[in-house]
Design an enzyme around this catalytic site. Structure first.
Site, PDB file in Angstrom:
ATOM      1  N   ASP A  51      -8.890  -4.352  12.595  1.00 31.33           N
ATOM      2  CA  ASP A  51      -9.554  -3.577  11.818  1.00 31.33           C
ATOM      3  C   ASP A  51     -10.711  -5.058  11.828  1.00 31.33           C
ATOM      4  OD1 ASP A  51      -9.694  -1.047  12.211  1.00 31.33           O
ATOM      5  OD2 ASP A  51      -9.401  -1.071   9.576  1.00 31.33           O
ATOM      6  N   HIS A  54      -5.547  -2.991   1.602  1.00 29.09           N
ATOM      7  CA  HIS A  54      -6.028  -3.896   2.705  1.00 29.09           C
ATOM      8  C   HIS A  54      -7.098  -5.512   2.010  1.00 29.09           C
ATOM      9  CE1 HIS A  54      -5.137  -0.085   4.582  1.00 29.09           C
ATOM     10  NE2 HIS A  54      -5.111  -0.377   5.646  1.00 29.09           N
ATOM     11  N   ARG A  67      -1.255  -3.839   3.105  1.00 26.05           N
ATOM     12  CA  ARG A  67      -0.985  -3.091   4.827  1.00 26.05           C
ATOM     13  C   ARG A  67       0.055  -3.772   5.192  1.00 26.05           C
ATOM     14  NH1 ARG A  67      -2.473  -3.486   9.568  1.00 26.05           N
ATOM     15  NH2 ARG A  67      -2.370  -1.646  11.371  1.00 26.05           N
ATOM     16  N   GLU A 110     -18.685   4.586  -2.064  1.00 28.05           N
ATOM     17  CA  GLU A 110     -17.224   4.410  -3.299  1.00 28.05           C
ATOM     18  C   GLU A 110     -18.151   3.804  -5.132  1.00 28.05           C
ATOM     19  OE1 GLU A 110     -18.294   3.267   0.368  1.00 28.05           O
ATOM     20  OE2 GLU A 110     -16.429   3.357   0.966  1.00 28.05           O
ATOM     21  N   ARG A 113       0.943  -1.125  -0.040  1.00 23.21           N
ATOM     22  CA  ARG A 113       0.182   0.031   0.102  1.00 23.21           C
ATOM     23  C   ARG A 113       0.544   0.955  -0.145  1.00 23.21           C
ATOM     24  NH1 ARG A 113      -2.418   1.291   6.196  1.00 23.21           N
ATOM     25  NH2 ARG A 113      -0.540   1.059   7.198  1.00 23.21           N
ATOM     26  N   PHE A 125     -13.919  -2.256   0.076  1.00 21.31           N
ATOM     27  CA  PHE A 125     -14.990  -1.807  -0.078  1.00 21.31           C
ATOM     28  C   PHE A 125     -14.684  -1.521  -1.393  1.00 21.31           C
ATOM     29  CE2 PHE A 125     -13.980   0.050   4.444  1.00 21.31           C
ATOM     30  CZ  PHE A 125     -15.036  -0.407   4.862  1.00 21.31           C
TER      31      PHE A 125
HETATM   32  C1  TPP Z   1     -17.672   1.401   3.539  1.00 19.84           C
HETATM   33  C2  TPP Z   1     -16.690   2.018   4.316  1.00 19.84           C
HETATM   34  N1  TPP Z   1     -16.270   3.111   3.692  1.00 19.84           N
HETATM   35  C3  TPP Z   1     -14.849   3.755   4.547  1.00 19.84           C
HETATM   36  C4  TPP Z   1     -14.647   3.466   5.638  1.00 19.84           C
HETATM   37  C5  TPP Z   1     -13.295   3.748   6.369  1.00 19.84           C
HETATM   38  N2  TPP Z   1     -13.748   4.816   7.741  1.00 19.84           N
HETATM   39  C6  TPP Z   1     -14.062   4.614   8.600  1.00 19.84           C
HETATM   40  S1  TPP Z   1     -14.754   5.318   9.426  1.00 19.84           S
HETATM   41  C7  TPP Z   1     -14.132   7.124   8.448  1.00 19.84           C
HETATM   42  C8  TPP Z   1     -15.141   8.270   8.463  1.00 19.84           C
HETATM   43  C9  TPP Z   1     -16.037   8.157   9.100  1.00 19.84           C
HETATM   44  O1  TPP Z   1     -16.426   9.485   8.761  1.00 19.84           O
HETATM   45  P1  TPP Z   1     -17.945   9.380  10.676  1.00 19.84           P
HETATM   46  O2  TPP Z   1     -19.224   8.552   9.286  1.00 19.84           O
HETATM   47  O3  TPP Z   1     -18.691  10.972  10.601  1.00 19.84           O
HETATM   48  O4  TPP Z   1     -17.559   9.209  11.391  1.00 19.84           O
HETATM   49  P2  TPP Z   1     -16.905  10.054  12.941  1.00 19.84           P
HETATM   50  O5  TPP Z   1     -17.197  11.056  12.607  1.00 19.84           O
HETATM   51  O6  TPP Z   1     -18.459   9.707  13.767  1.00 19.84           O
HETATM   52  O7  TPP Z   1     -16.418   9.308  13.394  1.00 19.84           O
HETATM   53  C10 TPP Z   1     -14.349   6.412   7.086  1.00 19.84           C
HETATM   54  C11 TPP Z   1     -14.137   6.313   6.102  1.00 19.84           C
HETATM   55  C12 TPP Z   1     -15.624   2.727   6.301  1.00 19.84           C
HETATM   56  N3  TPP Z   1     -15.302   1.618   7.439  1.00 19.84           N
HETATM   57  N4  TPP Z   1     -16.622   1.812   5.573  1.00 19.84           N
END
Ligand code: TPP
Ligand code: MG
Lengths: 274, 307
Positions: free
Chosen positions: B114, B106, B164, B55, B7, B80
């Protein structure tokens, strides 16, 4: 529970979640802290018929943590309630543990839905609400959704169906902390006003300070009929820990021992001041 | 030996490509700090598109932009990018034969703590069945650079599978579509592998050598098209075949190899993720638990050969 006790409880939950993340060496402290207050009100005041001795009780209320990365906060509560031993919290994210990095309903007692792939929880919640009505249970269904998570398309499909099916047993809580991984929501993909959007979709919208207990309780208690409820909870990411508040870098980072000590101290002081 | 996660190499490779090809653009869904496409973003902010956590939309938008001569690299976690956006990859990118490159990270179980929701054990299966999709699975930094460069040169969709977990950096060798690389010569059994499993297979071969079992290792970095000729010739030479992959044993590299061999009747064993999801843990612990570290691979090969 009275508000003062709920607040005390929230300090304990915050400490427990942070220790867990420190011990695991990875995890998501910021988004865990922002939902502690709403989870505390839900689990110690709101949810009916939830029973650690019978976690699958059919007539229970349901709580879907769609922003599954915040699960340390949920695990801390479930352990405190007796769904599994408190000692098990130190196994978070470790091989063979029942406490997976993201919620896994087949592994963890008390977890109502899987999470991890963002944007899927609202649909599951719509199905739960639909099912409860169809089967004649008066279970309430709650789903906690991230503001960044609402960039996915699926939640909006779910929103349409929630209104179409008049799911007044369904409450969406948007954890509107303004941040995600790569910056603020506005920098990444500005979503505008969730209040306006959900109102336009046909929800009963309540806009609150999502870290305020009076406002949380009033919002949960508000009766709505013929349509779903959406609580837009304006929260602070990293709430309760000075160096984490509103800091995007604490989305997904483990603490050092030093910073954990500082955080625990701050939370002890907040608890003592109550 | 230096170690690099593919990555990390992906980010560097995209930046290097961006320097020589101004048509290269990169799409992210709020994970650039984890997929390392932020390396490209920092160098070329105007050619980096932050699409938010969306996505499906990201995939369709990339298809659109490619119509204007741009070469979009779409990047997120493999689970994803291939799973969440599957229909968009299928019905827009592949069916429409757009010049979209899917560079995902990943992959497999070594995503680590995770847990299973973030670990893609099925992406090869999903991508393999798509008509016209080319699949590259680099094992180190050099191969990642070559895979990214090759993907940009090819017209149409390409899936690049990155990891990763850091893996050893080997010496560079020729890397072509439908090619392979013989890592080790041997006569008793051939291990067909790629990606993170190359170094683990080398470790397994060392253990097996001490027990008098001489393994050939062939790195099938091009999963589709597959170097069927090399697969057949090493299978015939060694007489026993093992596939080793950080993917479900259903639908991945093992399937590709057995397809190539289905007319020659040579006994074959599949080593990979059995019919189960990944879980939380450290990458090394997970590899051991799933029988995919050198020791686990050696044990499975030895037990099978003794049967
Ligand atoms: C489908 C998907 N895409 C990307 C991710 C990676 N990811 C994990 S948390 C996150 C950000 C989430 O932001 P938010 O919903 O605002 O959560 P918070 O600020 O409450 O932590 C991302 C992009 C994921 N878990 N699932
Ligand atoms: Mg947020």
């Amino acid at each position: 529970m009275e508000i003062r006790e709920l607040k005390k409880k929230s300090c304990e939950i915050r400490k427990s979640a942070l220790k867990m993340i420190r011990h695991a060496g990875s995890g998501h402290p910021g988004g865990s802290m922002s939902v502690v207050d709403m989870l505390t009100v839900l689990y110690y005041r709101q949810l009916k018929n939830i029973d650690p001795a019978d976690p699958h009780r059919i007539d229970r209320d349901r709580m879907v943590l769609s922003k599954g990365h915040a699960n340390p906060a949920l695990y801390a509560i479930l352990a405190d309630k007796g769904y599994f031993p408190v000692e098990e919290l130190s196994t978070l994210r470790q091989i063979g543990s029942r406490l997976q990095g993201h919620p896994d309903r087949s592994k963890t007692p008390g977890v109502d839905a899987c999470g991890g792939s963002l944007g899927q929880g609202p649909s599951v919640a719509v199905g739960l609400a639909l099912g409860a009505k169809a089967a004649g249970y008066d279970s309430q269904v709650y789903v906690i959704v991230g503001d960044g998570e609402l960039e996915e398309g699926q939640p909006w499909e779910a929103a349409m169906s929630a209104v179409q099916f008049k799911l007044d047993n369904l409450t969406w809580i948007i954890d509107n902390n303004g941040l995600q991984i790569m910056g603020s929501n506005d920098e990444v993909m500005g979503s505008g006003s969730f209040e306006d959007k959900f109102r336009a979709f046909g929800f009963e919208v309540i806009s609150i300070d999502g870290n305020d207990y009076e406002q949380l309780i009033a919002a949960f208690d508000k009766k709505v009929s013929g349509k779903p409820k959406c609580i837009v909870a304006h929260t602070i990411k990293g709430k309760g820990v000075s160096f984490m508040e509103n800091e995007v870098k604490w989305h997904g980072a483990a603490l050092t021992d030093e910073l954990l000590d500082q955080a625990l101290k701050e939370l002890d002081e907040q608890e003592a001041a109550l | 030996m230096s170690m690099t996660a593919t990555r990390v190499a992906l980010g560097d490779a995209l930046k290097a490509l961006g320097e020589v090809n101004e048509k290269v653009v990169v799409f992210d869904a709020d994970v650039a700090s984890a997929t390392y496409t932020q390396t490209f973003a920092k160098a070329f902010p105007d050619r980096f598109y932050q699409m938010g956590i969306a996505e499906a939309n990201m995939t369709g938008v990339a298809a659109g932009i490619s119509e204007f001569g741009f070469i979009p690299f779409v990047s997120t976690f493999a689970v994803f990018g291939t799973g969440r956006a599957y229909d968009q990859v299928r019905n827009t990118v592949a069916y429409g034969h757009y010049n979209v490159k899917l560079a995902m990270t990943h992959a497999g179980i070594t995503g680590g703590p995770d847990g299973g929701s973030h670990q893609s054990i099925e992406d090869l299966a999903l991508m393999r069945v798509l008509p016209g999709m080319r699949i590259l699975c680099p094992c180190d930094s050099a191969e990642t650079h070559q895979a990214i460069k090759l993907a940009a040169e090819l017209e149409g969709p390409v899936y690049i599978r990155c990891s990763r977990m850091p893996t050893p950096d080997y010496e560079e060798h020729p890397f072509v579509l439908g090619g392979s690389h013989v890592v080790r010569e041997g006569k008793d059994v051939v291990l067909f592998t790629n990606g993170t499993m190359v170094s683990q297979s080398i470790a397994a071969a060392k253990i097996l050598a001490e027990k008098g079992i001489d393994c050939a290792i062939v790195n099938l970095y091009s999963v589709k098209p597959l170097d069927e000729e090399t697969v057949r010739s090493y299978a015939q030479k060694c007489g026993k075949v093992v596939s080793v992959e950080e993917h479900s044993i259903y639908g991945g590299l093992g399937d590709s190899v057995s397809m190539a061999l289905s007319e020659c009747c040579i006994p074959m064993k599949r080593i990979g993720v059995q019919d189960k999801f990944g879980g939380s843990g450290k990458p090394e612990e997970l590899l051991a638990a799933y029988g995919l570290d050198g020791k686990g691979i050696a044990e499975q090969v030895e037990t099978w050969l003794k049967k």
